[in-house]
Design a protein around this motif. Structure first.
Motif, PDB file in Angstrom:
ATOM      1  N   UNK A   1     -13.537  11.301  -3.813  1.00 30.89           N
ATOM      2  CA  UNK A   1     -12.998  10.044  -4.307  1.00 30.89           C
ATOM      3  C   UNK A   1     -13.209   9.717  -6.019  1.00 30.89           C
ATOM      4  N   UNK A   2     -14.294  10.133  -6.271  1.00 24.96           N
ATOM      5  CA  UNK A   2     -14.377   9.869  -7.963  1.00 24.96           C
ATOM      6  C   UNK A   2     -13.261  10.413  -8.735  1.00 24.96           C
ATOM      7  N   UNK A   3     -12.446  11.407  -8.432  1.00 25.81           N
ATOM      8  CA  UNK A   3     -11.588  11.761  -8.890  1.00 25.81           C
ATOM      9  C   UNK A   3     -10.227  10.848  -9.398  1.00 25.81           C
ATOM     10  N   UNK A   4     -10.414   9.843  -8.508  1.00 28.42           N
ATOM     11  CA  UNK A   4      -9.348   8.805  -8.747  1.00 28.42           C
ATOM     12  C   UNK A   4      -9.705   7.837  -9.807  1.00 28.42           C
ATOM     13  N   UNK A   5     -10.945   7.784 -10.591  1.00 28.30           N
ATOM     14  CA  UNK A   5     -11.363   7.145 -11.535  1.00 28.30           C
ATOM     15  C   UNK A   5     -10.678   7.726 -12.907  1.00 28.30           C
ATOM     16  N   UNK A   6     -10.440   8.955 -12.824  1.00 31.39           N
ATOM     17  CA  UNK A   6      -9.695   9.653 -14.087  1.00 31.39           C
ATOM     18  C   UNK A   6      -8.324   9.319 -14.183  1.00 31.39           C
TER      19      UNK A   6
ATOM     20  N   UNK B   1     -18.682   2.280 -17.699  1.00 32.86           N
ATOM     21  CA  UNK B   1     -17.733   3.413 -17.311  1.00 32.86           C
ATOM     22  C   UNK B   1     -17.139   3.441 -16.053  1.00 32.86           C
ATOM     23  N   UNK B   2     -17.555   2.166 -15.214  1.00 32.58           N
ATOM     24  CA  UNK B   2     -16.934   1.911 -14.113  1.00 32.58           C
ATOM     25  C   UNK B   2     -15.356   1.543 -14.236  1.00 32.58           C
ATOM     26  N   UNK B   3     -14.393   1.841 -13.408  1.00 29.30           N
ATOM     27  CA  UNK B   3     -13.021   1.806 -13.822  1.00 29.30           C
ATOM     28  C   UNK B   3     -12.276   0.592 -12.961  1.00 29.30           C
ATOM     29  N   UNK B   4     -13.162  -0.527 -12.894  1.00 29.35           N
ATOM     30  CA  UNK B   4     -12.966  -1.795 -12.321  1.00 29.35           C
ATOM     31  C   UNK B   4     -13.940  -2.941 -12.782  1.00 29.35           C
ATOM     32  N   UNK B   5     -13.115  -4.195 -13.118  1.00 25.55           N
ATOM     33  CA  UNK B   5     -13.964  -5.269 -13.430  1.00 25.55           C
ATOM     34  C   UNK B   5     -14.291  -5.924 -12.118  1.00 25.55           C
ATOM     35  N   UNK B   6     -15.479  -6.591 -12.389  1.00 26.53           N
ATOM     36  CA  UNK B   6     -15.995  -7.380 -11.294  1.00 26.53           C
ATOM     37  C   UNK B   6     -15.206  -8.564 -10.595  1.00 26.53           C
ATOM     38  N   UNK B   7     -14.370  -9.162 -11.621  1.00 24.77           N
ATOM     39  CA  UNK B   7     -13.072 -10.020 -11.395  1.00 24.77           C
ATOM     40  C   UNK B   7     -12.307  -9.970 -12.274  1.00 24.77           C
ATOM     41  N   UNK B   8     -10.962 -10.391 -12.109  1.00 25.71           N
ATOM     42  CA  UNK B   8     -10.069 -10.594 -12.955  1.00 25.71           C
ATOM     43  C   UNK B   8      -9.416 -11.976 -12.957  1.00 25.71           C
TER      44      UNK B   8
ATOM     45  N   UNK C   1       0.872  -1.203   0.171  1.00 25.48           N
ATOM     46  CA  UNK C   1      -0.171   0.065   0.252  1.00 25.48           C
ATOM     47  C   UNK C   1       0.896   1.185   0.056  1.00 25.48           C
ATOM     48  N   UNK C   2       0.792   2.018  -1.029  1.00 24.97           N
ATOM     49  CA  UNK C   2       1.417   3.191  -1.128  1.00 24.97           C
ATOM     50  C   UNK C   2       0.886   4.482  -0.879  1.00 24.97           C
ATOM     51  N   UNK C   3       1.357   5.308  -0.331  1.00 25.64           N
ATOM     52  CA  UNK C   3       0.775   6.757  -0.343  1.00 25.64           C
ATOM     53  C   UNK C   3       1.820   7.816  -0.734  1.00 25.64           C
ATOM     54  N   UNK C   4       1.414   9.070  -0.976  1.00 28.27           N
ATOM     55  CA  UNK C   4       2.124  10.157  -1.546  1.00 28.27           C
ATOM     56  C   UNK C   4       1.797  11.424  -0.942  1.00 28.27           C
ATOM     57  N   UNK C   5       2.772  12.339  -0.898  1.00 26.59           N
ATOM     58  CA  UNK C   5       2.189  13.580  -0.592  1.00 26.59           C
ATOM     59  C   UNK C   5       1.581  14.396  -1.535  1.00 26.59           C
ATOM     60  N   UNK C   6       0.829  15.341  -1.164  1.00 27.36           N
ATOM     61  CA  UNK C   6       0.075  16.228  -2.276  1.00 27.36           C
ATOM     62  C   UNK C   6      -0.810  16.814  -1.467  1.00 27.36           C
ATOM     63  N   UNK C   7      -1.291  18.182  -2.013  1.00 27.71           N
ATOM     64  CA  UNK C   7      -2.181  19.027  -1.518  1.00 27.71           C
ATOM     65  C   UNK C   7      -3.810  18.826  -1.485  1.00 27.71           C
ATOM     66  N   UNK C   8      -4.054  17.845  -2.497  1.00 25.48           N
ATOM     67  CA  UNK C   8      -5.396  17.298  -2.451  1.00 25.48           C
ATOM     68  C   UNK C   8      -5.364  15.755  -2.912  1.00 25.48           C
ATOM     69  N   UNK C   9      -6.861  15.193  -2.838  1.00 29.53           N
ATOM     70  CA  UNK C   9      -6.665  13.804  -3.416  1.00 29.53           C
ATOM     71  C   UNK C   9      -6.384  13.463  -4.662  1.00 29.53           C
ATOM     72  N   UNK C  10      -6.482  14.454  -5.558  1.00 31.00           N
ATOM     73  CA  UNK C  10      -6.097  14.206  -7.152  1.00 31.00           C
ATOM     74  C   UNK C  10      -4.588  13.913  -7.098  1.00 31.00           C
ATOM     75  N   UNK C  11      -3.663  15.154  -6.519  1.00 31.85           N
ATOM     76  CA  UNK C  11      -2.532  15.347  -6.422  1.00 31.85           C
ATOM     77  C   UNK C  11      -1.982  13.914  -5.887  1.00 31.85           C
ATOM     78  N   UNK C  12      -2.355  13.653  -4.731  1.00 28.69           N
ATOM     79  CA  UNK C  12      -2.121  12.180  -3.960  1.00 28.69           C
ATOM     80  C   UNK C  12      -2.124  11.154  -5.090  1.00 28.69           C
ATOM     81  N   UNK C  13      -3.388  10.887  -5.344  1.00 30.04           N
ATOM     82  CA  UNK C  13      -3.521   9.525  -6.341  1.00 30.04           C
ATOM     83  C   UNK C  13      -2.489   9.838  -7.455  1.00 30.04           C
TER      84      UNK C  13
END
Length: 390
Positions: free
Chosen positions: A214-219, A274-281, A166-178
């Motif tokens: 949280x939806x910004x992570x989809x982009x 348009x969802x950005x995940x598959x039900x299973x892989x 599990x990775x994290x990263x600094x940034x001013x907002x969720x978009x930047x961190x993602x």
């Protein structure tokens, strides 16, 4: 006729003095797909003089019990701490101080020696036993499991898999961190000779304060994975926590990649393209199942609001349908992680009956933790799973 189960074997120590594991709806560990998948373990143990199960003690005492449990389980499977390639440490709020991190690092070195597994540190709202401070889930594989060190992290190969902690990263907002997190993951993948097309599963842990965005992570996912349809993306689970392990972090993402070709499994129900995940892989014999909750994709409604037992049955019955679509059955499931909303804590132990109704022995390995909430506030349980197919 149900699908023939893949070869799997529950690891059952001759002696496990902390509890009678046969009374529970999970096994201590499952060996399948070339790896041993250990259930998450706390310091829970039965005290006959008081006729109670307790997980009390300070952090060091609890962590030592967890590691001793793991030692016994690994040795029963012909393994040792040198074979551990992936460790997830779930920590209660009282175990998140800087001194706690140093203590856990010291104990990790004491028990694992020079072995450095891919380590994910996950802050939870609570563990299932309120007095428990730490729960550790391990994956082990015999022989050398190559390390990949890049972007300030240690990833590990487990056969065909590459586990990026599990990775994290600094940034001013969720978009930047993602964006920064995915940048780090891209460096690690490249160092391992892999690309985004090899990623089969992601797990997001989201700080409650970032839920609205949280939806910004989809982009970010669309940019990296390049899919135009949900089936072209990895499987994924997203869980909301009150806080994350690193101060200031809004998002953590764990990645699993595979050298085997990635193939999305179409769900036997509507799945928005348009969802950005598959039900299973599926990748080789392994099937990674996205987090499943009691959300009805046909009506858009939450099923069985307020009833975690009914929601559990709804989830596992749908998992059975998804497994059938993938060419297997529930008997192919080797590991589950159950994320439980706080409002469900009291009745959650009764969901064990659902598992014993729907699974045959040996039951899958399992981990269960309390989160802040799920994506929908009326969902009480989310389950993600790994299966091994013929």
């Amino acid at each position: 006729m149900p699908a023939t189960p893949a070869v799997k074997r529950a690891i059952e120590p001759e002696s496990f003095p902390w509890m009678d594991a046969s009374r529970y709806a999970f096994c201590l560990a499952m060996e399948a797909g070339g790896a041993a998948w250990l259930s998450g373990h706390t310091a829970a143990r039965y005290e006959p003089e008081r006729n109670v199960v307790t997980a009390g003690g300070d952090l060091e005492a609890q962590a030592r019990i967890v590691y001793e449990k793991a030692r016994v389980i690994l040795e029963a499977g012909g393994l040792g701490f040198s074979d551990v390639a992936h460790s997830i440490e779930y920590l209660a709020p009282a175990a998140l101080g800087p001194d706690d991190a140093a203590l856990l690092a010291r104990l990790r070195e004491e028990y694992l020696g020079a072995n450095r597994p891919a380590l994910s540190t996950v802050a939870v709202n609570s563990l299932l036993r309120p007095e428990a401070l730490v729960e550790i889930e391990l994956v082990a594989r015999r022989g050398a499991n190559e390390s990949v060190e890049a972007a300030g992290a240690v990833a590990r190969r487990i056969g065909d898999l590459l586990v990026i902690p599990a990775l994290d990263a600094p940034g001013p907002d969720l978009d930047a961190q993602a964006g920064a997190i995915y940048g780090r993951a891209g460096e690690i993948l490249a160092s391992a000779g892999l690309g985004w097309e090899h990623v089969v599963k992601t797990t997001d842990f989201v700080d409650l304060s970032a839920l609205r965005d949280y939806r910004v992570t989809a982009d970010v996912r669309r940019e990296r994975f390049g899919g135009s349809d949900a089936s072209e993306f990895p499987a994924s689970t997203g869980i909301i926590m009150e806080r994350l392990a690193t101060p200031g972090a809004l998002l953590q993402v764990e990645f699993i990649a595979s050298t085997q070709p990635r193939r999305g499994v179409a769900a036997p129900w509507p799945h928005h393209p348009r969802l950005t995940y598959a039900p299973a892989v599926r990748a080789g014999p392994l099937l990674f199942i996205s987090g499943m909750a009691a959300f009805n994709p046909e009506t858009g409604a939450t099923e069985h609001a307020g009833d975690v037992i009914a929601q559990s049955r709804y989830v596992y019955e749908n998992m059975a349908r998804l497994m059938e679509a993938a060419g297997g059955s529930l008997e192919n499931v080797v590991k589950t992680v159950e994320y439980v909303a706080p409002d469900a804590r009291e009745r959650y132990p009764r969901t064990g009956r659902v598992r014993t109704d729907l699974f045959d022995r040996p039951y899958p390995a399992s981990t269960g933790v309390i989160c802040e909430r799920l994506i929908r506030s009326d969902l009480l349980l989310e389950v993600d799973a790994v299966a091994v197919l013929p």
